[in-house]
Each structure stands twice: as C-alpha cells, then as structure tokens.
Design a protein around this motif. Structure first.
Motif, PDB file in Angstrom:
ATOM      1  N   ASP A 173      -3.065   0.792  -7.942  1.00 17.38           N
ATOM      2  CA  ASP A 173      -2.306  -0.434  -7.384  1.00 17.38           C
ATOM      3  C   ASP A 173      -2.614  -0.519  -6.085  1.00 17.38           C
ATOM      4  O   ASP A 173      -2.083   0.369  -5.129  1.00 17.38           O
ATOM      5  CB  ASP A 173      -0.773  -0.432  -7.576  1.00 17.38           C
ATOM      6  N   LYS A 216       0.435  -0.117  -3.699  1.00 14.99           N
ATOM      7  CA  LYS A 216       1.162   1.268  -3.856  1.00 14.99           C
ATOM      8  C   LYS A 216       0.382   2.441  -3.350  1.00 14.99           C
ATOM      9  O   LYS A 216       0.967   3.683  -3.013  1.00 14.99           O
ATOM     10  CB  LYS A 216       1.895   1.193  -4.909  1.00 14.99           C
ATOM     11  N   ASP A 217      -0.858   2.442  -3.723  1.00 19.55           N
ATOM     12  CA  ASP A 217      -1.643   3.889  -4.024  1.00 19.55           C
ATOM     13  C   ASP A 217      -2.627   4.224  -2.876  1.00 19.55           C
ATOM     14  O   ASP A 217      -3.199   5.030  -2.983  1.00 19.55           O
ATOM     15  CB  ASP A 217      -2.287   3.790  -5.364  1.00 19.55           C
ATOM     16  N   HIS A 261      -2.458   7.276  -0.436  1.00 22.19           N
ATOM     17  CA  HIS A 261      -0.996   7.138  -0.087  1.00 22.19           C
ATOM     18  C   HIS A 261      -0.503   8.303   0.195  1.00 22.19           C
ATOM     19  O   HIS A 261      -0.588   9.483  -0.194  1.00 22.19           O
ATOM     20  CB  HIS A 261      -0.393   6.696  -1.466  1.00 22.19           C
ATOM     21  N   ARG A 285      -2.121  -4.437   5.471  1.00 15.53           N
ATOM     22  CA  ARG A 285      -1.516  -4.408   4.278  1.00 15.53           C
ATOM     23  C   ARG A 285      -0.900  -5.780   3.852  1.00 15.53           C
ATOM     24  O   ARG A 285      -1.261  -6.339   3.184  1.00 15.53           O
ATOM     25  CB  ARG A 285      -0.509  -3.309   4.181  1.00 15.53           C
ATOM     26  N   LYS A 342      -1.664  -8.414   0.784  1.00 12.80           N
ATOM     27  CA  LYS A 342      -0.694  -9.035   0.020  1.00 12.80           C
ATOM     28  C   LYS A 342      -0.795 -10.547  -0.016  1.00 12.80           C
ATOM     29  O   LYS A 342      -0.831 -11.405  -0.969  1.00 12.80           O
ATOM     30  CB  LYS A 342       0.766  -8.429   0.653  1.00 12.80           C
TER      31      LYS A 342
END
Length: 321
Positions: free
Chosen positions: A108, A111-112, A256, A299, A303
């Motif tokens: 992901d 997330k990762d 992460h 980040r 997104k």
C-alpha cells in the motif's frame, strides 16, 4: 547489591542504545532503484547517492531491481528493516498509477513506506518522427478527429505512465488514437524513429537528445513552463490543452516505521545534495528538475496525485495485463 547491579546494567544498556542511535549511519546504505542500470533514472539515482553519501559519511550503494513498473523494487524496500540502511527511489508509476491498474498490489503506497523527500521531476513530451506530417498538436488533432483510431500512439507498456498520460491527452483533445504498447520505452522510441508508430509520450530524458539530433520532433511538453534545454517545444497551455499536465516524479522512501531521528538525518543529507550545483546540473542533463520537499509534503503529493489520476485511469479502462 543485586538491585544496584541491575540498575547499572539498565543505565549501560540505555547509554549503548543512545550511542547506537547517534552513530547512524555506521555502515553503507543501500538505495534500491526499481529501474534498469544505465537509464536516466539510474544516472540520477547514482548522482544523488554519491552526494548524500558524502554528507552522511558512509557510501550509498545503488542496487537495481527493475520489474513490474517499479513494484518489484519498492516491494523489496517495504520488506526491509526500518533502520535507515535500506532506501528506495520511488516513481510515479508504482506509487500513483499502480493502485488503480494492478489487481494485486504487493504493498500500500500510503501505508507501507516512510516518505522522506521528493528528488526530481521529469516532464513528459509528445514526440513524433522528424519526418512526420504533424508539425504541431493542432495538425495531429485535426487529423485524428477526421479519422478516429487511425493514428497510433506508443507506450512503454499497458499501465505505464506513458499509457496513462496518453489517455489524458486523448480525453482533453477529444480524439481517439490506437494504443500500441511496448515492453519498455526504448523499443517504442526505436519504432517511432523507424516510422512504425505515429507518436509517443515519453519522459524528457528518453527523447531530448533525439530531438536535438533531429531524429524526433517535440510537439508538446506536459508542463506549465518550457524547458531551457528545449525552448522551442511549446507547453500544454501553449497549444490549448492546459489540463494535460504530467511529470514523472521520483523521490526517496524507506520502510514504514523508520525512526524520526534517522529520517531527519537522511532528509537533511538529501536536501543538501539537491541544492548542490553538481546534482542540479547532472539532473538537468538527464532532463530532470531537482526538487526537495518535506516528508509530509511528499506523502501528501502522492495522495493528491492518486486522487487526480484514479478517475482518469478508471475512465480509460486501463488495467494490467
């Protein structure tokens, strides 16, 4: 006495832990580059690794792990220990496009990984053969509207950035082209030079030298500003397609859970490297624009780009083979 000894041991352990943290880095760092050796992205990665290594006091060794549009290399980063000794060079394809294209994402993107900083932006170019009858985007659009699906647009593969940007161009221009996927940008460029396909949307580093050599003609840059290296190539806004904005963006990521103090040291070294004339000039030679950012900004950029490109990819029906 036993309690005293235990207390001393705890203090010693804490001091040792603190010293270990302060010592980062005390051994070479690996930078995983999910692209083949020798290409523009690899050249920029090695330039960055050398400059950052000098500032960190340890060499940064580039390890090429190409495959699946960058997914293979970044997957390896997500599986590594989050100690700062494994970093990755992440591209737009794996972090932005792949979640909407690949039915089985191995990680992901939000997330990762730990986002550290952006590194370089490489605008895209719509190019045709130097002998093409298309002298401008207006010529191309007029012909494509007269005969939909007749003219071919090459890509570096289904789901590649060149495929996705091509879909955006068609939507904004109101035209239909025949998509011809290749296994990589190099064979697509070769067939464009040979006249087997009509056009290609490529990252600047892949075609700038061929435009200068007179083998290809640049019709449009998918950026808001013209490139100093190719001042004759108009921007998307110049040709009446202001929404056809797209650039290959590369940044530095880590697994992460990277400790904040280690992250700060790496970001500091990367930011300093991106401000040096040597790095800026080397990136420019490859058609790239050096750009640093904060971890949060990087980040948030990923997104935001996912939010922008997801609907475009879905509307075009682009899925991995």
């Amino acid at each position: 006495m036993l309690r005293v000894m235990r207390g001393m041991l705890c203090v010693a352990a804490l001091l040792a832990f603190g010293a270990a943290e302060a010592a980062f880095p005390d051994k070479p760092i690996v930078l995983i580059v999910p692209f083949a050796a020798g290409g523009p992205a690899d050249v920029m990665a090695r330039t960055m690794a050398k400059s950052m290594g000098t500032r960190l006091g340890q060499p940064i060794v580039v390890e090429n792990r190409p495959g699946a549009g960058g997914l293979v290399g970044i997957s390896a980063v997500t599986r590594a220990t989050a100690d700062g000794y494994t970093l990755g060079m992440a591209g737009t394809g794996a972090m932005v496009y792949a979640p909407f294209i690949s039915p089985k994402m191995p990680f992901d993107p939000l997330k990762d990984v730990t986002y550290l900083t952006t590194m370089v932006s490489t605008p895209n170019l719509l190019v045709v053969n130097a002998n093409s009858p298309f002298k401008s985007v207006a010529d191309l659009m007029a012909a494509a509207k007269r005969e939909p699906d007749k003219y071919t647009v090459a890509s570096a593969g289904v789901g590649s950035s060149t495929h996705v940007v091509g879909a955006l161009l068609q939507r904004e221009a109101g035209i239909k082209l025949c998509h011809v996927p290749y296994k990589g940008g190099a064979p697509a460029v070769q067939d464009l030079i040979g006249g087997q396909v009509d056009m290609f949307i490529a990252e600047v580093p892949a075609v700038a030298h061929l435009i200068k050599a007179g083998k290809l003609r640049g019709l449009m840059l998918t950026d808001s500003k013209r490139l100093p290296a190719l001042p004759e190539v108009p921007t998307a806004a110049d040709v009446g397609l202001p929404k056809v904005l797209a650039a290959g963006a590369y940044g530095i990521v880590a697994p992460h859970g990277l400790p904040s103090d280690v992250s700060a040291k790496i970001v500091e070294a990367a930011t300093a490297a991106l401000r040096t004339p040597e790095v800026v000039e080397k990136f420019a030679e490859q058609g790239g624009i050096a750009q640093a950012s904060t971890s949060d900004a990087y980040r948030n950029q990923i997104k935001s780009e996912q939010g922008r490109w997801g609907p475009i990819i879905k509307a075009a029906g682009i899925t991995a083979e």
